[in-house]
Motif scaffolding. Sequence first.
Motif, PDB file in Angstrom:
ATOM      1  N   ASN A 106     -14.256  12.317 -12.947  1.00 15.23           N
ATOM      2  CA  ASN A 106     -13.849  10.607 -12.307  1.00 15.23           C
ATOM      3  C   ASN A 106     -12.138  10.884 -12.058  1.00 15.23           C
ATOM      4  O   ASN A 106     -12.368  10.134 -10.963  1.00 15.23           O
ATOM      5  CB  ASN A 106     -14.540   9.853 -12.948  1.00 15.23           C
ATOM      6  CG  ASN A 106     -15.449  10.291 -13.961  1.00 15.23           C
ATOM      7  OD1 ASN A 106     -16.693  10.655 -13.320  1.00 15.23           O
ATOM      8  ND2 ASN A 106     -16.894   8.960 -15.318  1.00 15.23           N
ATOM      9  N   ARG A 163     -11.928  10.197  -7.454  1.00 12.63           N
ATOM     10  CA  ARG A 163     -11.753   8.996  -7.113  1.00 12.63           C
ATOM     11  C   ARG A 163     -10.173   9.295  -6.412  1.00 12.63           C
ATOM     12  O   ARG A 163     -10.032   8.329  -5.539  1.00 12.63           O
ATOM     13  CB  ARG A 163     -11.536   8.113  -8.326  1.00 12.63           C
ATOM     14  CG  ARG A 163     -11.622   6.673  -7.648  1.00 12.63           C
ATOM     15  CD  ARG A 163     -11.545   5.435  -8.552  1.00 12.63           C
ATOM     16  NE  ARG A 163     -13.491   5.659  -9.110  1.00 12.63           N
ATOM     17  CZ  ARG A 163     -13.206   5.341 -11.005  1.00 12.63           C
ATOM     18  NH1 ARG A 163     -12.214   6.112 -10.990  1.00 12.63           N
ATOM     19  NH2 ARG A 163     -14.436   5.531 -11.181  1.00 12.63           N
ATOM     20  N   THR A 186     -13.551  12.255   0.620  1.00 10.76           N
ATOM     21  CA  THR A 186     -13.846  11.391  -0.625  1.00 10.76           C
ATOM     22  C   THR A 186     -14.562  10.233  -0.050  1.00 10.76           C
ATOM     23  O   THR A 186     -14.718   9.917   0.706  1.00 10.76           O
ATOM     24  CB  THR A 186     -12.454  10.906  -0.476  1.00 10.76           C
ATOM     25  OG1 THR A 186     -11.544  11.900  -0.470  1.00 10.76           O
ATOM     26  CG2 THR A 186     -12.087  10.241  -1.886  1.00 10.76           C
ATOM     27  N   ASP A 207     -18.123   6.391  -2.953  1.00  6.75           N
ATOM     28  CA  ASP A 207     -18.788   6.286  -4.469  1.00  6.75           C
ATOM     29  C   ASP A 207     -19.338   7.629  -5.265  1.00  6.75           C
ATOM     30  O   ASP A 207     -20.047   8.727  -4.483  1.00  6.75           O
ATOM     31  CB  ASP A 207     -20.491   5.160  -4.836  1.00  6.75           C
ATOM     32  CG  ASP A 207     -20.825   4.855  -5.211  1.00  6.75           C
ATOM     33  OD1 ASP A 207     -20.286   5.254  -6.644  1.00  6.75           O
ATOM     34  OD2 ASP A 207     -21.931   4.746  -5.800  1.00  6.75           O
ATOM     35  N   GLU A 223     -18.808   5.232 -14.606  1.00  5.00           N
ATOM     36  CA  GLU A 223     -17.124   5.508 -15.520  1.00  5.00           C
ATOM     37  C   GLU A 223     -17.500   5.849 -16.865  1.00  5.00           C
ATOM     38  O   GLU A 223     -16.921   6.960 -17.256  1.00  5.00           O
ATOM     39  CB  GLU A 223     -16.745   4.834 -15.200  1.00  5.00           C
ATOM     40  CG  GLU A 223     -15.335   4.818 -15.456  1.00  5.00           C
ATOM     41  CD  GLU A 223     -14.076   6.064 -15.103  1.00  5.00           C
ATOM     42  OE1 GLU A 223     -14.419   6.053 -13.606  1.00  5.00           O
ATOM     43  OE2 GLU A 223     -13.845   6.916 -15.737  1.00  5.00           O
ATOM     44  N   ASN A 225      -7.309   2.878 -14.444  1.00  9.02           N
ATOM     45  CA  ASN A 225      -8.162   2.848 -13.430  1.00  9.02           C
ATOM     46  C   ASN A 225      -8.084   1.479 -12.529  1.00  9.02           C
ATOM     47  O   ASN A 225      -8.788   1.828 -11.375  1.00  9.02           O
ATOM     48  CB  ASN A 225      -9.686   2.997 -13.911  1.00  9.02           C
ATOM     49  CG  ASN A 225     -10.273   4.547 -14.069  1.00  9.02           C
ATOM     50  OD1 ASN A 225      -9.754   5.725 -13.663  1.00  9.02           O
ATOM     51  ND2 ASN A 225     -10.787   4.792 -15.332  1.00  9.02           N
ATOM     52  N   SER A 281      -4.654   3.225  -7.949  1.00  5.75           N
ATOM     53  CA  SER A 281      -5.405   4.016  -6.713  1.00  5.75           C
ATOM     54  C   SER A 281      -3.635   4.865  -7.224  1.00  5.75           C
ATOM     55  O   SER A 281      -2.527   4.789  -7.563  1.00  5.75           O
ATOM     56  CB  SER A 281      -4.694   4.292  -5.394  1.00  5.75           C
ATOM     57  OG  SER A 281      -6.049   3.471  -5.572  1.00  5.75           O
TER      58      SER A 281
END
Lengths: 781, 493
Positions: free
Chosen positions: A154, A158, A180, A183, A204, A373, A376
């Motif tokens: 994940n 992301r 990317t 979602d 997640e 998380n 960024s």
Amino acid sequence: MAEWSGLHSSTSRHTMDKSITLPPDEIFRNLENAKRFAIDIGGSLTKLAYYSTVQHKVAKVRSFDHATKEATSDELYEISVQEEVTARLHFIKFENAYIETCLDFVRDHLVNTDTKVIKATGGGAHKFKELIERKLGLRVDKEDEMTCLIKGCNFVLRNIPHEAFVYAKHADSEFRFQTTQPDIFPYLLVNIGSGVSIVKVESEDKFERIGGSSIGGGTFWGLGALLTKTKRFDELLQLASKGQHTSVDMLVKDIYGGSYGSLGLTGDLIASSFGKSATADKGFPKEDMAKSLLHMISNDIGQLACLYAKLHNLSRVYFGGFFIRGHPVTMHTITYSINFFTKGEVQALFLRHEGYLGAIGAFLKGAEEDNPNQYSWGENYAGSSGLMSVSPDMNPMQRARSGTFDMLEMDRLERKLVNLPLLQDASSYIPDTVDLAEDALAREYWLYCFEEALDGVVKRALASQPDMPEAAERAEKFRQKYRHKLQTLRHQPFAYGSLTVRSLLDTREHCLNEFNFPDPYSKIKQRENDMALKYYQKVVKSLEELSWEERQFALIRGVLAGNVFDWGAKAVSDVLESEPEFGFEQAKRKLEERPWLVDSYDQWFERLKGPPHKCALFFVDNSGLDIILGVMPFVRELLSRGTEVVLASNSAPALNDVTNGELQILTESIAAMDPVIQAGLREDRLTLVQSGSSSPCLDLSRLDKVLAMVVRERKTDLVIIEGMGRAIHTNYYAMLSCESLKMAVIKNSWLADRLGGKLFSVVFKYEVPAAGHDSEALTPP
Amino acid sequence: MAEWSGLHSSTSRHTMDKSITLPPDEIFRNLENAKRFAIDIGGSLTKLAYYSTVQHKVAKVRSFDHATKEATSDELYEISVQEEVTARLHFIKFENAYIETCLDFVRDHLVNTDTKVIKATGGGAHKFKELIERKLGLRVDKEDEMTCLIKGCNFVLRNIPHEAFVYAKHADSEFRFQTTQPDIFPYLLVNIGSGVSIVKVESEDKFERIGGSSIGGGTFWGLGALLTKTKRFDELLQLASKGQHTSVDMLVKDIYGGSYGSLGLTGDLIASSFGKSATADKEFRCYMAKSLLHMISNDIGQLACLYAKLHNLSRVYFGGFFIRGHPVTMHTITYSINFFTKGEVQALFLRHEGYLGAIGAFLKGAEEDNPNQYSWGENYAGSSGLMSVSPDMNPMQRARSGTFDMLEMDRLERKLVNLPLLQDASSYIPDTVDLAEDALAREYWLYCFEEALDGVVKRALASQPDMPEAAERAEKFRQKYRHKLQTLRHQPL
């Protein structure tokens, strides 16, 4: 299933010299301040993760306090270099054989840590538990393997653009990177270790192992060893890549003499794996059996993956595990199988950092209180090894290196990055205009171009720190590092995902920062800003003397002429170096006359006769003449029309692009001369925001959260993107949901050639979404 | 995928005596009137089908015409025995090695046929085409293998009660037969020959190969031969039934020291087939055979389940030479299906699975006779029945199955359907007690029927007082029925 298996016995057979010396400044960087450790011990490779802080220099600008310091200089602002501490994640991968040496090294270099625990995952974790605890004095805390794997997956999906790729053996470029997705959920992860685990990931924290199979990497290895007496996994793959499966497998045509048309089975389809070996009187070459085995296993996994994907209605299927990891042979057969079974409906996706997922996940588990998380993260190209070339014969030296140490570094970004809300379709948005990995000619040119420009950049970097004696040494290190990156990219264009002009520029910025050259152009920018400010009122005055019609055109020509001043373009920097008096008027004369290469000025002009826009978002480019004499008068006109303006500039330096910090100061001093600008600022109709970027290019899917918020609040209905980096190298084809204006002067003869123009050709692209009528006068071929 | 493959080379290695004498009244019955032939030649077995008419006696009753025949007797009706001709389908299965002898026999005994064509299917059909045409003087007409298979499958499911069964190795009775469903469609047929074909059958004429796999019987055989140097399929299965897979396969507990609770994986689950072989020092043939069998059966089981779920099918029939009568493979496939569907889907096997292709080919040729318009009934007297499949149980019987095996179906004069008043036709079971599952009851009733046999023979004889050969026929009946009873004692199924 786990990737562990009995792999160590094969590596331990290779008695490696465990007393290697580690180059500390390259391998375990920033260990002094390391905290939070995690380790993922697989069957043959160990992945160590730690979080550390990095101190590096940043350039800051500050207005002189004119009241107290009146006489000192005529400069508008002062530049200072400050130390800043940022967070960075380090991931290092090495063979299990080196684990003791590495643990010793880590212990010896740890200085400021109050960490008591190391998170551990992977099948080998319990084997080395005692060693780790003894060497590091940390308590080993085991984490669930699958949870770590998913968490890691994940995270990379992301945070790393171009993490996922499609493998196409015979295409122009082996790797096709995916953009990317806003979602990332839901997806299917097929982890092929000894066995196969098929995991559906819905969010997640929610995942489920929906299936699996005992026919996996261990089966290839085990059966392969029995059949060929070859005990090394890599050797088995080598054998397989050379073999012919048709002597071992029974094909449809072996049974029916040809295809079985009524069932849609072609003659070459494998009817029965190893179907011929029951009745053969002679033995088979090892290669052929290995190949047949590889096909059998890959096809089986491919079919299972497809069925589970269909059953759960999932279109994104990622493959990982040691069976896949960097092996072109297995990526190819899995891809082939998926294409066969889904007729193209599902694509087999692979991950650039697949080997790190477990370590990343274990780290994140340990760092949950830091809320990783929430931020960024961005891959640091300077510190990361990049994807290895996977063609086994292509670059043995590189592969050897990958056999020892491989690194990934991620910088925590200060602010969260999001999509521009005005993108027409965020999920299909691709910032870059040309993928150099797929365009060999373009790649060659740009790599050459960046190598050519390197000396100039080094010179500029040195000049920016005249009173620092060690700058020469650092500049030389920078040169070597960047040149090495360029060479790597020449051989492995896919090392950091899609190779683009943007990634080349970004890599250079990362490398400059790495060697503490935070803003080599700071002095040039300062000088040019100061100079341009002196002409501002004169330019505004002459514009005001023009008729409305003439002024609209003159404003556009002004923006374009300003955009000529670009130190990033060699053609221009040569002129600027040799002709110090080269100015705004000279630049205007360089411009192509209408009709421009891309020319929708007439449509724009017609539009101006209509009602004013509600709010314009302007992504600006260079310092100096560009921003002050080109952009600001245009902004002034927009404000006068009643349009609110949001100026978006870089958060951190890149080339001579104006930064948000600089623009704040410049705007204030312009406001002091110009009541229109002043009123705009005062009435909050002119707003300055940072873009979140520190690149000469622009990725509209990674923009500062505040920018996105302002854009939404002000009901922005016009986006203006200026400059070659932002409007041509990137976003040339970007589709927005409101009107947009892309303006640039082509300052590179090769690019001009490509687009069918010449040096200083003009691109003026005004687009209106969905209206249907053609807003583009000329489309470059 | 086809069941053919290169099987014949292994059977031809067994130099069989091709000049066996065939007992005509047992094997190729009613050949005299045979018409419509079909043949299905697989990798090792040939299945011959023909349609014939059978003349036999029927007892009729008729009212006396009291007006004209007043004084004769005071009986209400008279009994007469008449000759009646009925249609019967014959299917014979024998090893490919006997094909020449059989063809000769058929040619010599054909009397009243105007047939010009023989329908042929199976991967071996083209290999023997010339031989058949020469021997029988019939034109070989090839039919699509899959179409024949499906047609045959539909036919047996519709016409033979208790055709399908569930296999349960450790249960009281190995086989649990399913009641015939009023609607047999849709179903999934997983044919495991050299490879695997997964076919969705939606109606009599509509089927689709929705999937398949190259990991099938040929893979077990081929890889098995490479690993164990055993070239016979049956021997490989024998090896597999003795082996311990845990020394070859890597189990969940080999990796995690126990179960992987959070993923719901038990410690004994196979994590990686052959996962230990890369590092093992010793190799045992039977272990490898077992591991291979598990690997292939589990894989097919999982694929079958996924396709069944994806297409929303609950009935999955397995066939093909990998399955055919092999308890080891039926067991592993059943286990795998149970594991993957948690009992939602049952692995079903067919009693006459080996005949499907021949039946289908025959039906293709007989389409103008509309065989599907009639109901057919298995003739227990002429059919061999399902062999006991426990390999060690009855070797003699198995040897016989290696030579000839028969199925006969009588055409019933009138079509049979459900009583419309049944509450649930699909769950209706006519019989109160299944003797196969109730050993005590079975013993009693078998004993009871054997006891009663003498009386029945006596009664039969008495019914035909004026027929001199009746005594001989009655004795033949006694022997045949007693033999059947004995067979049922050993093989209740």
